[in-house]
Design a protein around this motif. Structure first.
Motif, mmCIF file in Angstrom:
data_model
loop_
_atom_site.group_PDB
_atom_site.id
_atom_site.type_symbol
_atom_site.label_atom_id
_atom_site.label_comp_id
_atom_site.label_asym_id
_atom_site.label_seq_id
_atom_site.Cartn_x
_atom_site.Cartn_y
_atom_site.Cartn_z
ATOM 1 N N ALA A 166 59.573 50.699 44.449
ATOM 2 C CA ALA A 166 60.636 49.834 44.966
ATOM 3 C C ALA A 166 60.992 48.749 43.950
ATOM 4 O O ALA A 166 62.169 48.441 43.747
ATOM 5 N N GLU A 167 59.981 48.165 43.302
ATOM 6 C CA GLU A 167 60.232 47.141 42.287
ATOM 7 C C GLU A 167 61.026 47.724 41.112
ATOM 8 O O GLU A 167 61.939 47.075 40.588
ATOM 9 N N LYS A 168 60.697 48.940 40.702
ATOM 10 C CA LYS A 168 61.421 49.573 39.588
ATOM 11 C C LYS A 168 62.877 49.845 39.969
ATOM 12 O O LYS A 168 63.785 49.666 39.152
ATOM 13 N N PHE A 169 63.106 50.292 41.193
ATOM 14 C CA PHE A 169 64.480 50.522 41.643
ATOM 15 C C PHE A 169 65.274 49.223 41.643
ATOM 16 O O PHE A 169 66.442 49.203 41.236
ATOM 17 N N LEU A 170 64.662 48.141 42.099
ATOM 18 C CA LEU A 170 65.345 46.844 42.075
ATOM 19 C C LEU A 170 65.663 46.424 40.652
ATOM 20 O O LEU A 170 66.749 45.919 40.362
ATOM 21 N N GLU A 171 64.713 46.647 39.775
ATOM 22 C CA GLU A 171 64.912 46.311 38.363
ATOM 23 C C GLU A 171 66.059 47.138 37.774
ATOM 24 O O GLU A 171 66.906 46.604 37.052
ATOM 25 N N MET A 172 66.113 48.416 38.107
ATOM 26 C CA MET A 172 67.185 49.277 37.607
ATOM 27 C C MET A 172 68.541 48.828 38.140
ATOM 28 O O MET A 172 69.520 48.800 37.388
ATOM 29 N N GLU A 173 68.614 48.467 39.400
ATOM 30 C CA GLU A 173 69.870 47.992 39.981
ATOM 31 C C GLU A 173 70.332 46.699 39.314
ATOM 32 O O GLU A 173 71.516 46.517 39.045
ATOM 33 N N ALA A 174 69.387 45.809 39.026
ATOM 34 C CA ALA A 174 69.738 44.557 38.356
ATOM 35 C C ALA A 174 70.274 44.843 36.956
ATOM 36 O O ALA A 174 71.266 44.228 36.524
ATOM 37 N N GLU A 222 45.730 56.069 51.426
ATOM 38 C CA GLU A 222 46.836 55.344 52.059
ATOM 39 C C GLU A 222 47.107 54.026 51.334
ATOM 40 O O GLU A 222 48.261 53.646 51.130
ATOM 41 N N ALA A 223 46.034 53.340 50.919
ATOM 42 C CA ALA A 223 46.199 52.088 50.184
ATOM 43 C C ALA A 223 46.864 52.345 48.827
ATOM 44 O O ALA A 223 47.767 51.606 48.409
ATOM 45 N N GLU A 224 46.431 53.399 48.149
ATOM 46 C CA GLU A 224 47.026 53.740 46.856
ATOM 47 C C GLU A 224 48.496 54.131 47.025
ATOM 48 O O GLU A 224 49.349 53.736 46.222
ATOM 49 N N ASN A 225 48.798 54.862 48.078
ATOM 50 C CA ASN A 225 50.171 55.269 48.349
ATOM 51 C C ASN A 225 51.057 54.046 48.586
ATOM 52 O O ASN A 225 52.175 53.971 48.079
ATOM 53 N N ALA A 226 50.565 53.075 49.335
ATOM 54 C CA ALA A 226 51.328 51.853 49.587
ATOM 55 C C ALA A 226 51.587 51.103 48.284
ATOM 56 O O ALA A 226 52.689 50.591 48.057
ATOM 57 N N LYS A 227 50.574 51.059 47.424
ATOM 58 C CA LYS A 227 50.721 50.384 46.133
ATOM 59 C C LYS A 227 51.781 51.077 45.276
ATOM 60 O O LYS A 227 52.633 50.416 44.672
ATOM 61 N N LEU A 228 51.751 52.404 45.250
ATOM 62 C CA LEU A 228 52.721 53.155 44.461
ATOM 63 C C LEU A 228 54.137 53.001 45.015
ATOM 64 O O LEU A 228 55.101 52.890 44.243
#
Length: 87
Positions: A70-78, A59-65
């Motif tokens: 989410a960070e990559k999606f934000l980066e792509m949108e920017a 569960e911890a690893e899943n949250a990290k992934l």
């Protein structure tokens, strides 16, 4: 005061119930509500301690992934915003 219980303690409580101890007695001993006990039972019933630890790690690893994604999606949108603007 909120207490944190380990997987070992939770599984021990569930096994006590399976052995015949009544839920109110277990809850009184641990200082928890019956609702908390039933939540634990729905999550940890039938598990051994090592399986519960593995599930918590996953569960911890899943949250990290999910956070990385989410960070990559934000980066792509920017990047799309920057590229779509006309200079």
């Amino acid at each position: 005061m909120k207490k944190r219980y380990t997987e070992e303690q939770i599984i021990k409580a569930i096994k006590q119930h399976e052995a015949g101890t009544k839920v109110p007695d277990i809850c009184r001993e641990l200082g928890i509500s019956e609702g908390t006990f039933y939540n634990w039972r729905s999550k940890y019933a039938g598990m051994e301690v090592n399986e519960a630890k593995r599930m918590k790690d996953m569960e911890a690893e899943n949250a990290k992934l999910k956070k990385l994604l989410a960070e990559k999606f934000l980066e792509m949108e920017a990047m799309k915003d920057v590229l779509s603007k006309k200079w």
